[in-house]
Every structure is written in structure tokens, then in C-alpha cells.
Design an enzyme around this catalytic site. Structure first.
Site, PDB file in Angstrom:
ATOM      1  NE  ARG A 175      36.022  31.935-129.929  1.00  0.00           N
ATOM      2  CZ  ARG A 175      36.614  33.139-130.095  1.00  0.00           C
ATOM      3  NH1 ARG A 175      38.107  33.168-130.052  1.00  0.00           N
ATOM      4  NH2 ARG A 175      35.711  34.391-129.737  1.00  0.00           N
ATOM      5  CB  CYS A 231      38.728  36.252-136.065  1.00  0.00           C
ATOM      6  SG  CYS A 231      39.239  38.124-135.747  1.00  0.00           S
TER       7      CYS A 231
END
Length: 273
Positions: A175, A231
């Protein structure tokens, strides 16, 4: 070095307050259901969406509630600033860390994350109950610690090279590199960010408190760096924040809006690769 994580073996459980933060991102009521089926005796339940986030805001997927709302939460939970507070979830999850971070933000500096999850605590003989706790409401006045919060404007200045802070992305390497993005509409990372997958903080399903985690962290960010963790939605960055503090990093902030807030800006800047 700050002690953030505790093992129940090293804790006197008398005269402590308990917070149950169990949750599932896949099934939002799973944690509350587990709490009703049994929890550590005296524990209060804090729900990620209802208590630890303000889902009406447009600042990422789990926005930080305002101070007035958090003050109400602390007061109805019967908390005082000098209380010794133990927070748990299912073990190796980010939810106790999110609750702990919010306690730190409110000035409850005598709060800790338990390494063991509920099942392990129960198996070790910690008293369990189905009775829903109803503490006497307090009139606590939080002492807000703004030094651990990175607002989006501060992150923007960091990207522009104006703050000297280091951005640290807690998501998976895939990611981070923008190769996959299962949740957010745009793949990539905040420009200039480094990467430390929060899953690396664990060993055999529990947070790893051995020295090797500190060594791994120091290979990515130095202990005297000023670090901003983020995040996808600000949740899994919380255990990374906690582990940095556990390993002697003194200047750490959390960008609660995280990547999901970053890509909501009018001008979207991301890096890939």
C-alpha cells in the site's frame, strides 16, 4: 524510555480502571457483543466508531472527536487524571492503542496498553464479568497534550520541508508503494514518507516488546528524529506511535486523519513506487 505496553504478569490489578477496546473493522458491533458476553470485571467499553472517532466529520475515515466530546467520554467513564488505567482488546490489535493514545491526548499519563488480549487475560485468572459497569461520573478537566497531534496543515508544512519532521507510514509495503489499495480511492503515500508496517511490531500474534523491534525501528527512523506517524485512517498508526514511545522516541505525533484525509484535499499530492 517510556513504558507504554505492560504484561499482566507485571501489574498489580488492584486499584486500576479497565477499558475494553475490542473492535472489528469488518463487523463494527463485534466488540460490543463480545463485551456483553464477558469482559474484565469493572471494565468500561469504548467503541472505535462511537467513542474514539467522530464519524460525522470529513477528516479521514476515523476522525478525532473534538475536545468537548472527549471530555464527556472521560467524565461519564468516571476517570480522574491520576487514575491508573489499563486498556485491552483481543491482543495484537490496534484498538487498545487508539484508546490509549486518546487517553494520552487528554492528559491521562498513567494509562497503559496490555500486551495480552481478553482471552489470554481470562485464561490467566483475571476476574471476568458480564455486568455492565456504571461508574460515578467525574468532573475531570483534561490537560490536552497537543504535542502528540499532527494536524493536516502541519503535515502539509512537513511535506514542504518546513518542520524538520519525518513522516512514517504504518501501512503495508504494498500500500505504501501504491501497488494495491483495498480501501482508499487513490493509491500511494504522502510525499516523502518512510514506511514501517505496523504488523512488524508483532510476534506470534502479540506485540513484541523485545529489543529487536527497537533495532528495526532505528533502521528506519533515528531516536532523535521528530516523527509523524500515519496509516490509512489513523487507527493502525496508533500502535506504531505507542511502540516508538516504548522504545525511547520522545518526539512523536499522530496524524489522525492519515492518508484517507490527505487524499481528500483539493490538491492531491501522492507518491508511488
Amino acid at each position: 524510555m517510556s513504558e507504554v505496553f505492560k504484561s499482566i504478569k507485571d501489574v498489580d490489578i488492584h486499584d486500576v480502571k479497565w477499558i475494553d477496546a475490542r473492535f472489528s473493522l469488518q463487523e463494527s458491533e463485534a466488540g460490543r457483543k463480545k463485551y456483553k458476553e464477558g469482559h474484565i470485571k469493572g471494565a468500561l467499553y469504548w467503541h472505535l466508531d462511537d467513542d474514539l472517532s467522530d464519524m460525522t466529520k470529513k477528516a479521514g475515515r476515523h476522525p478525532l472527536p473534538d475536545q468537548e466530546t472527549l471530555t464527556t467520554l472521560f467524565r461519564k467513564s468516571g476517570l480522574e487524571l491520576d487514575d491508573r488505567i489499563l486498556v485491552y482488546d483481543d491482543g495484537g490489535s490496534p484498538f487498545a492503542a487508539r484508546a490509549w493514545w486518546i487517553l494520552q491526548y487528554g492528559g491521562f499519563k498513567n494509562s497503559f496498553i496490555l500486551k495480552e488480549g481478553f482471552g489470554e487475560l481470562a485464561s490467566m485468572g483475571v476476574p471476568v464479568s458480564k455486568e455492565v459497569s456504571a461508574p460515578e461520573q467525574s468532573v475531570v478537566v483534561p490537560v490536552w497534550d497537543e504535542t502528540i497531534v499532527a494536524p493536516r496543515k502541519f503535515v502539509e508544512k512537513t511535506v514542504e520541508g518546513e518542520t524538520g519532521n519525518v513522516l512514517l507510514d504504518a501501512r503495508s509495503a504494498e500500500r505504501y508503494r501504491g501497488e494495491v489499495e483495498p480501501i482508499d480511492p487513490i493509491a500511494g503515500r504522502i510525499p516523502g514518507a518512510l514506511n514501517f508496517d505496523w504488523e512488524q511490531l508483532k510476534k506470534d500474534g502479540s506485540f513484541n516488546l523485545d529489543d529487536d523491534v527497537g533495532k528495526q525501528l532505528s533502521q528506519v527512523v533515528k531516536r532523535d528524529d521528530e516523527v509523524i506517524v500515519y496509516c490509512g485512517s489513523g487507527v493502525t498508526a496508533a500502535p506504531l506511535f505507542a511502540m516508538l514511545k516504548q522504545n525511547g522516541y520522545e518526539q512523536v505525533k499522530l496524524y489522525v486523519g492519515s492518508y484517507s484525509d490527505w487524499i481528500s484535499r483539493e490538491t492531491i499530492e501522492v507518491e508511488k513506487g
